[in-house]
Write a protein that holds these residues in place. Structure first.
Motif, mmCIF file in Angstrom:
data_model
loop_
_atom_site.group_PDB
_atom_site.id
_atom_site.type_symbol
_atom_site.label_atom_id
_atom_site.label_comp_id
_atom_site.label_asym_id
_atom_site.label_seq_id
_atom_site.Cartn_x
_atom_site.Cartn_y
_atom_site.Cartn_z
ATOM 1 N N SER A 1 27.634 -18.364 9.558
ATOM 2 C CA SER A 1 29.011 -18.747 10.188
ATOM 3 C C SER A 1 28.749 -19.595 11.248
ATOM 4 O O SER A 1 29.714 -20.625 11.506
ATOM 5 N N ALA A 2 27.721 -19.970 11.976
ATOM 6 C CA ALA A 2 27.373 -20.837 13.036
ATOM 7 C C ALA A 2 27.591 -22.334 12.346
ATOM 8 O O ALA A 2 27.785 -23.058 13.087
ATOM 9 N N TYR A 3 27.354 -22.579 11.116
ATOM 10 C CA TYR A 3 27.173 -23.823 10.295
ATOM 11 C C TYR A 3 28.500 -23.902 9.502
ATOM 12 O O TYR A 3 28.727 -24.919 8.974
ATOM 13 N N GLU A 4 29.241 -22.879 9.496
ATOM 14 C CA GLU A 4 30.651 -22.919 8.828
ATOM 15 C C GLU A 4 31.783 -22.912 9.903
ATOM 16 O O GLU A 4 32.925 -22.750 9.103
ATOM 17 N N HIS B 1 30.833 -27.898 22.557
ATOM 18 C CA HIS B 1 29.869 -28.468 23.183
ATOM 19 C C HIS B 1 28.642 -27.411 23.175
ATOM 20 O O HIS B 1 27.366 -27.969 22.786
ATOM 21 N N VAL B 2 28.760 -26.171 23.662
ATOM 22 C CA VAL B 2 27.627 -25.357 23.631
ATOM 23 C C VAL B 2 27.228 -24.959 22.139
ATOM 24 O O VAL B 2 25.864 -24.956 21.834
ATOM 25 N N LEU B 3 28.016 -25.017 20.984
ATOM 26 C CA LEU B 3 27.669 -24.578 19.712
ATOM 27 C C LEU B 3 26.925 -25.683 19.343
ATOM 28 O O LEU B 3 25.772 -25.640 18.593
ATOM 29 N N GLY B 4 27.510 -26.966 19.427
ATOM 30 C CA GLY B 4 26.548 -28.338 18.860
ATOM 31 C C GLY B 4 25.174 -28.251 19.680
ATOM 32 O O GLY B 4 24.376 -28.792 19.109
ATOM 33 N N HIS B 5 25.158 -28.241 20.859
ATOM 34 C CA HIS B 5 23.930 -28.289 21.639
ATOM 35 C C HIS B 5 22.877 -27.317 21.298
ATOM 36 O O HIS B 5 21.701 -27.480 20.953
ATOM 37 N N SER B 6 23.255 -25.808 20.867
ATOM 38 C CA SER B 6 22.565 -24.787 20.451
ATOM 39 C C SER B 6 22.067 -25.013 19.057
ATOM 40 O O SER B 6 20.788 -24.951 18.582
ATOM 41 N N LYS B 7 22.816 -25.582 18.111
ATOM 42 C CA LYS B 7 22.451 -25.988 16.650
ATOM 43 C C LYS B 7 21.495 -27.186 16.631
ATOM 44 O O LYS B 7 20.514 -26.896 16.135
ATOM 45 N N ALA B 8 21.473 -28.151 17.806
ATOM 46 C CA ALA B 8 20.728 -29.062 17.568
ATOM 47 C C ALA B 8 19.234 -28.540 18.188
ATOM 48 O O ALA B 8 18.316 -29.092 17.577
ATOM 49 N N HIS B 9 19.385 -27.868 19.155
ATOM 50 C CA HIS B 9 18.219 -27.319 19.719
ATOM 51 C C HIS B 9 17.445 -26.335 18.423
ATOM 52 O O HIS B 9 16.134 -26.532 18.320
ATOM 53 N N CYS C 1 23.051 -16.536 17.575
ATOM 54 C CA CYS C 1 21.996 -16.009 16.482
ATOM 55 C C CYS C 1 22.463 -17.005 15.312
ATOM 56 O O CYS C 1 23.467 -17.552 14.977
ATOM 57 N N PHE C 2 21.614 -17.389 14.681
ATOM 58 C CA PHE C 2 21.476 -18.337 13.476
ATOM 59 C C PHE C 2 20.716 -17.950 12.444
ATOM 60 O O PHE C 2 19.759 -17.232 12.409
ATOM 61 N N ASP C 3 20.947 -18.445 11.083
ATOM 62 C CA ASP C 3 20.277 -17.988 9.811
ATOM 63 C C ASP C 3 19.931 -19.438 9.266
ATOM 64 O O ASP C 3 20.583 -20.317 9.049
ATOM 65 N N ILE C 4 18.656 -19.273 8.995
ATOM 66 C CA ILE C 4 18.010 -20.479 8.273
ATOM 67 C C ILE C 4 17.279 -20.020 7.080
ATOM 68 O O ILE C 4 16.448 -19.355 7.006
ATOM 69 N N LEU C 5 17.526 -20.840 5.773
ATOM 70 C CA LEU C 5 16.661 -20.546 4.948
ATOM 71 C C LEU C 5 15.673 -21.331 4.734
ATOM 72 O O LEU C 5 15.366 -22.800 5.050
ATOM 73 N N VAL C 6 14.256 -20.755 4.383
ATOM 74 C CA VAL C 6 13.234 -21.819 4.315
ATOM 75 C C VAL C 6 12.646 -21.687 2.720
ATOM 76 O O VAL C 6 11.901 -20.849 2.591
ATOM 77 N N PRO C 7 12.932 -22.585 2.001
ATOM 78 C CA PRO C 7 12.584 -23.206 0.637
ATOM 79 C C PRO C 7 10.930 -22.914 0.367
ATOM 80 O O PRO C 7 10.322 -23.667 1.179
ATOM 81 N N LEU C 8 10.508 -22.095 -0.635
ATOM 82 C CA LEU C 8 9.080 -22.073 -0.773
ATOM 83 C C LEU C 8 8.665 -22.911 -2.123
ATOM 84 O O LEU C 8 9.798 -23.059 -2.988
ATOM 85 N N ARG C 9 7.482 -23.330 -2.370
ATOM 86 C CA ARG C 9 7.151 -23.891 -3.446
ATOM 87 C C ARG C 9 6.451 -22.879 -4.244
ATOM 88 O O ARG C 9 5.710 -22.054 -3.912
ATOM 89 N N LEU C 10 6.493 -22.687 -5.757
ATOM 90 C CA LEU C 10 6.030 -21.632 -6.471
ATOM 91 C C LEU C 10 5.238 -22.285 -7.758
ATOM 92 O O LEU C 10 5.325 -23.596 -7.961
ATOM 93 N N MET D 1 18.338 -17.801 22.006
ATOM 94 C CA MET D 1 18.620 -17.817 20.615
ATOM 95 C C MET D 1 17.919 -17.097 19.753
ATOM 96 O O MET D 1 16.589 -17.149 19.905
ATOM 97 N N ALA D 2 18.317 -16.427 18.715
ATOM 98 C CA ALA D 2 17.730 -15.602 17.708
ATOM 99 C C ALA D 2 17.978 -16.226 16.490
ATOM 100 O O ALA D 2 19.068 -16.593 16.102
ATOM 101 N N VAL D 3 16.663 -16.710 15.664
ATOM 102 C CA VAL D 3 17.005 -17.560 14.673
ATOM 103 C C VAL D 3 16.348 -16.598 13.302
ATOM 104 O O VAL D 3 15.181 -16.421 13.375
ATOM 105 N N ARG D 4 16.922 -16.193 12.380
ATOM 106 C CA ARG D 4 16.546 -15.732 11.352
ATOM 107 C C ARG D 4 15.900 -16.259 10.165
ATOM 108 O O ARG D 4 16.891 -17.182 9.764
#
Length: 391
Positions: free
Chosen positions: A57-60, A14-22, A69-78, A186-189
């Motif tokens: 790991s939070a999404y696996e 419950h807590v993990l799902g709520h945190s990921k959604a937020h 703590c969460f990791d997010i990739l932000v794709p760029l246009r080149l 939460m800290a999101v890289r």
């Protein structure tokens, strides 16, 4: 082991799902604002693609202790005319990592000169996209967009962005008490990523791994997180419903962290670097494909965990643990790999460490497993638990 897992490692779904959604809602707002403010006519600047990719790991489903703590990739246009150059100038970069440059094709048009001056460095007579300059632009761009997002989200949470030279920025989210039931900061890289196609990305290398300053400007690392997620999904489909493979990984990460509480520097840092979460996950991948997945049923937890420890011990003694996806022909056919990965030169993840260090880690790993009940009792007490640093 079961008590250790339940009391200290297992996360509340419950807590993990709520945190990921937020986290997803907040990051979506920030990325949308950054894309809108970054739109410029012509292909002469960087901009955000407009989406983001959840990794780590939070999404696996193998994160331990707290979903903070969460990791997010932000794709760029080149701009066009930049091509990947795998394993270029390897002597300048860290061993044990896949290296890649993004260099300009021969005969780059003159009109791309402003982009080259702002985001590229010269190396071996060719312009290469600079990871350092891209990261600096990305940090400043997100910081400029933060004001509008903070205003829109002020009833949900307080958000700030912290930056450190050479590292991806971190988004700090503090939920408002009347908005969510799980009051976890939460800290999101946020990691700027260069898309290569087929769900592959290039990301900046960590600054401490480089041997020469110029390498910071020309080398990128490979991120195959989406392929790792596909493999884990395949294992979940093929293995018993009560499979313990992720639980084994979580317990081993927990034992590693506890054992590290009692080690002195510099070995304490070496212990964590050699047995990084990525190394442990790679060892699990390799072991999963060596035998029938039915053997990973929950009732065989201790046996499979011991197998994982012994497999890691052998890898450390041989000083070899190969990257799972690079040039690996044994990956199941159901997990479709891009040609870029299939044809890549294999990489030994332990190549950066010397033999005596790996031997010492192997000895300490076996000692930790044999004395696991003692390690859990001793280093789980408040006397030994060190405060967790802010990401």
């Amino acid at each position: 082991l079961e008590s250790f897992y339940v009391r200290q490692l297992r996360l509340s779904p419950h807590v993990l799902g709520h945190s990921k959604a937020h986290v997803g809602r907040v990051v979506a707002e920030l990325v949308r604002a950054a894309k809108a403010q970054g739109l410029q006519p012509g292909p002469l600047s960087l901009s955000l693609r407009g989406d983001f990719v959840r990794i780590g790991s939070a999404y696996e489903q193998h994160k331990v202790r707290s979903p903070d703590c969460f990791d997010i990739l932000v794709p760029l246009r080149l701009p066009p005319h930049l091509e990947p150059h795998p394993r270029c100038i390897e002597s300048l970069g860290p061993r044990g990592a896949f290296l890649c440059g993004l260099r300009a094709r021969a005969g780059w048009p003159r009109r791309y000169r402003p982009f080259a001056e702002g985001f590229c460095v010269e190396l071996q007579g060719r312009s290469h996209l600079s990871s350092g300059l891209v990261l600096r632009w990305f940090q400043g761009h997100l910081q400029r967009c933060l004001g509008a997002v903070r205003y829109r989200l002020q009833e949900r949470c307080r958000i700030t962005l912290s930056t450190c030279p050479g590292r991806p920025p971190t988004l700090h989210i503090v939920p408002c008490s009347d908005y969510v039931c799980c009051h976890i900061s939460m800290a999101v890289r946020l990691i700027p990523a260069i898309p290569l196609g087929d769900a592959l990305y290039l990301t900046a290398l960590p600054p401490e791994g480089l041997r020469a300053p110029s390498a910071t400007e020309a080398l990128w690392g490979l991120n195959a997180s989406r392929q790792e997620q596909r493999l884990l999904n395949w294992v979940k489909e093929q293995a018993p419903a009560s499979s313990c493979h992720l639980k084994c990984l979580q317990i081993l990460k927990g034992l590693r962290d506890l054992r590290g509480q009692g080690l002195e520097e510099p070995f304490c840092s070496q212990w964590g670097q050699v047995l990084s979460s990525y190394v442990l996950k790679t060892a699990l991948f390799s072991l999963l494909l060596q035998g029938p997945l039915e053997a990973w049923d929950e009732r065989f937890l201790v046996e499979r965990l011991e197998d994982l420890v012994l497999y890691l011990r052998d890898c450390l003694r041989k000083q070899v643990l190969m990257h799972f996806f690079l040039g690996n022909a044994s990956v199941p056919e159901a997990v479709v790999l891009p040609r870029f990965l299939k044809e890549a030169t294999p990489v030994n993840l332990l190549a950066a460490f010397d033999g005596p260090t790996l031997d010492l880690v192997a000895f300490q790993l076996i000692s930790t497993w044999i004395q696991a009940p003692h390690v859990i009792r001793m280093y789980s007490s408040p006397r030994y638990l060190r405060p967790v640093p802010t990401p």
